[in-house]
Enzyme design. Sequence first.
Site, PDB file in Angstrom:
ATOM      1  N   GLU A  53     -24.477  20.885 -24.681  1.00 11.31           N
ATOM      2  CA  GLU A  53     -24.857  19.492 -24.430  1.00 11.31           C
ATOM      3  C   GLU A  53     -24.915  19.188 -22.926  1.00 11.31           C
ATOM      4  O   GLU A  53     -25.796  18.460 -22.463  1.00 11.31           O
ATOM      5  CB  GLU A  53     -23.862  18.558 -25.122  1.00 11.31           C
ATOM      6  CG  GLU A  53     -24.437  17.197 -25.440  1.00 11.31           C
ATOM      7  CD  GLU A  53     -23.622  16.511 -26.525  1.00 11.31           C
ATOM      8  OE1 GLU A  53     -24.120  16.424 -27.651  1.00 11.31           O
ATOM      9  OE2 GLU A  53     -22.493  16.078 -26.260  1.00 11.31           O
ATOM     10  N   LYS A 103     -19.138  14.741 -43.397  1.00  8.23           N
ATOM     11  CA  LYS A 103     -19.433  16.170 -43.191  1.00  8.23           C
ATOM     12  C   LYS A 103     -19.699  16.887 -44.516  1.00  8.23           C
ATOM     13  O   LYS A 103     -20.285  17.966 -44.532  1.00  8.23           O
ATOM     14  CB  LYS A 103     -18.313  16.843 -42.407  1.00  8.23           C
ATOM     15  CG  LYS A 103     -18.189  16.265 -41.000  1.00  8.23           C
ATOM     16  CD  LYS A 103     -17.682  17.212 -39.973  1.00  8.23           C
ATOM     17  CE  LYS A 103     -17.459  16.509 -38.634  1.00  8.23           C
ATOM     18  NZ  LYS A 103     -18.603  16.579 -37.737  1.00  8.23           N
ATOM     19  N   SER A 161     -29.246  14.259 -28.649  1.00 10.33           N
ATOM     20  CA  SER A 161     -28.985  15.663 -28.343  1.00 10.33           C
ATOM     21  C   SER A 161     -29.375  16.490 -29.567  1.00 10.33           C
ATOM     22  O   SER A 161     -29.201  16.042 -30.705  1.00 10.33           O
ATOM     23  CB  SER A 161     -27.497  15.862 -28.051  1.00 10.33           C
ATOM     24  OG  SER A 161     -27.184  17.235 -28.121  1.00 10.33           O
ATOM     25  N   CYS A 184     -22.571  14.579 -32.517  1.00  2.00           N
ATOM     26  CA  CYS A 184     -21.602  15.385 -33.265  1.00  2.00           C
ATOM     27  C   CYS A 184     -21.015  14.622 -34.446  1.00  2.00           C
ATOM     28  O   CYS A 184     -20.203  15.178 -35.187  1.00  2.00           O
ATOM     29  CB  CYS A 184     -20.500  15.898 -32.351  1.00  2.00           C
ATOM     30  SG  CYS A 184     -19.913  14.666 -31.230  1.00  2.00           S
ATOM     31  N   CYS A 223     -12.795  10.073 -34.617  1.00  2.00           N
ATOM     32  CA  CYS A 223     -12.338  10.849 -35.778  1.00  2.00           C
ATOM     33  C   CYS A 223     -10.858  10.648 -36.092  1.00  2.00           C
ATOM     34  O   CYS A 223     -10.448  10.869 -37.231  1.00  2.00           O
ATOM     35  CB  CYS A 223     -12.620  12.331 -35.563  1.00  2.00           C
ATOM     36  SG  CYS A 223     -14.370  12.683 -35.354  1.00  2.00           S
ATOM     37  N   GLU A 225     -28.080  20.512 -21.682  1.00  4.96           N
ATOM     38  CA  GLU A 225     -29.165  19.605 -22.062  1.00  4.96           C
ATOM     39  C   GLU A 225     -29.170  18.369 -21.150  1.00  4.96           C
ATOM     40  O   GLU A 225     -30.233  17.929 -20.681  1.00  4.96           O
ATOM     41  CB  GLU A 225     -28.925  19.193 -23.525  1.00  4.96           C
ATOM     42  CG  GLU A 225     -30.100  18.556 -24.213  1.00  4.96           C
ATOM     43  CD  GLU A 225     -29.780  18.241 -25.693  1.00  4.96           C
ATOM     44  OE1 GLU A 225     -28.676  18.565 -26.173  1.00  4.96           O
ATOM     45  OE2 GLU A 225     -30.659  17.663 -26.345  1.00  4.96           O
ATOM     46  N   GLU A 228     -31.613  23.787 -41.102  1.00  7.39           N
ATOM     47  CA  GLU A 228     -30.883  24.287 -39.918  1.00  7.39           C
ATOM     48  C   GLU A 228     -29.395  24.487 -40.205  1.00  7.39           C
ATOM     49  O   GLU A 228     -28.705  25.149 -39.444  1.00  7.39           O
ATOM     50  CB  GLU A 228     -31.036  23.332 -38.726  1.00  7.39           C
ATOM     51  CG  GLU A 228     -32.415  23.319 -38.097  1.00  7.39           C
ATOM     52  CD  GLU A 228     -33.259  22.136 -38.566  1.00  7.39           C
ATOM     53  OE1 GLU A 228     -32.880  21.509 -39.584  1.00  7.39           O
ATOM     54  OE2 GLU A 228     -34.288  21.861 -37.932  1.00  7.39           O
ATOM     55  N   GLU A 231     -23.306  16.537 -44.519  1.00  7.77           N
ATOM     56  CA  GLU A 231     -23.934  17.151 -43.335  1.00  7.77           C
ATOM     57  C   GLU A 231     -24.221  18.635 -43.545  1.00  7.77           C
ATOM     58  O   GLU A 231     -25.249  19.147 -43.094  1.00  7.77           O
ATOM     59  CB  GLU A 231     -23.008  16.979 -42.120  1.00  7.77           C
ATOM     60  CG  GLU A 231     -23.579  17.558 -40.835  1.00  7.77           C
ATOM     61  CD  GLU A 231     -22.521  17.792 -39.774  1.00  7.77           C
ATOM     62  OE1 GLU A 231     -21.340  17.926 -40.117  1.00  7.77           O
ATOM     63  OE2 GLU A 231     -22.902  17.862 -38.596  1.00  7.77           O
TER      64      GLU A 231
END
Length: 442
Positions: free
Chosen positions: A139, A219, A180, A160, A370, A142, A228, A222
């Site tokens: 990141e 998640k 990102s 994330c 989180c 980037e 991907e 996810e």
Amino acid sequence: MLDSRKCITCGRCIQVCQQDQNVWALSFLNRGFETRIAAAGDIALANSPCVRCGQCSAHCPTGAIVEYDESVKVWEKLEDPNAFCVAQIAPAVRVAVGEAFGFPVGANLTGKIYAALRRMGFKAVFDTNFGADLTIIEEATEFKSRLMEGKGVLPLITTCCPGWVDFMEKFHGDMIPHFSSCKSPHAMVGALSKTYYAEKQKIDPAKIYMVSIMPCTAKKAEIIRSKEMSSSGYQDVDVSITTREFARMIKQSGIDFVTIPDEPCDHILGMYTGAGTIFGVTGGVMEAALRTAYFYITGADAPKVEFKVTRGLTGVKEGSIEVAGKTIRIAVAHGLANVEQVIDKIRAAKAAGEETPYHFVEVMACPGGCVGGGGQPYGATNELRTGRAAGLYREDHGDQLRCSHHNPYIKQLYDEFLGAPASHKAEQLLHTGYQVLPEYKR
Ligand code: SF4
Ligand code: SF4
């Protein structure tokens, strides 16, 4: 899942869904004795605007709304002699799971968790903090290329958090160019476990069963959100369970978690820096990214690695830092309702043809990040979120290595396998794409 027999129609889930998260997936239906909770319009929750953040379940006082329990799947694989079960734990799990065993809030139990996972039968134990360090390398690379070489629009926005990604795809699709392309840290570790680790250890990747232990309900979706997520040629993460499910598994296993001695993790995908640890709290991703972005832009470490402007529970934190004569403007938002004001500012500046109000933005769906995740132990208050965050900051403060670019195992990973940050192989395994989902309305 909603068990209407346990529901006392208190409305806490609706309040958090509508007011704190601005998602409006849940609603009261009917009136008087007929009142019940359901997806607005009485449609299936899967067809509603729900972003799966799990804040409804975290705030439900009776356990009427709960995540889909997948611990049975994990037990079955642990008993399968052909499976090579591996696990990883997210930053915020280590400072929250102890609440289920009477430890004080914020007690950091990383070593006990590794030990308990081995007793359960996991053949290797990794740490998502390693994936967080890796996310920062990709990141920050980037960010530097957008900021210094003009490759892509600013601000760069972090990705994330899958609750935030889902929210953006459903309601703010015009922000996709700002996103990102980095996968979340556990997804990176999943992909590497079935490629790099499998190659190094000469294990058939088809046998590897990766279990992510996360503070997060989002998640669970996810890990199958796009092709991907199977970049290794297999599903990179096989199952994602919450801190609550994990605490129950420890109890079911009969392990004496209070007295079990600490063990280390398996280092190849496990050793991490303080920057990886603070990913678990709002502002932590930004702070970790700034430590490495500063190094990438100037060639030297920042004189102070703690960027206090990113810390605390204010809904939107704004500030700036000076890097090589450039002022970098940042924003950190947590709790999805707070994100709207950051997005409005970005849109307004674009519409007026003005300079971007920010260069870099961090978003976490859950209040507090989180540490206050939808899969964490029940009863999260700001006091509890602050206590859990303090446990992560304490670890970072005491670490010898506090910047992701100093992690020797990350360097080894690039030398032996990925080549360089943003290389073709890194892009293939560690990055993803996004799509506008226009059918969702609030
Ligand atoms: S928070 Fe739980 S008990 Fe309260 S209305 Fe929602 S589902 Fe029912
Ligand atoms: S803030 Fe953390 S726990 Fe909450 S949805 Fe995002 S990644 Fe999951």
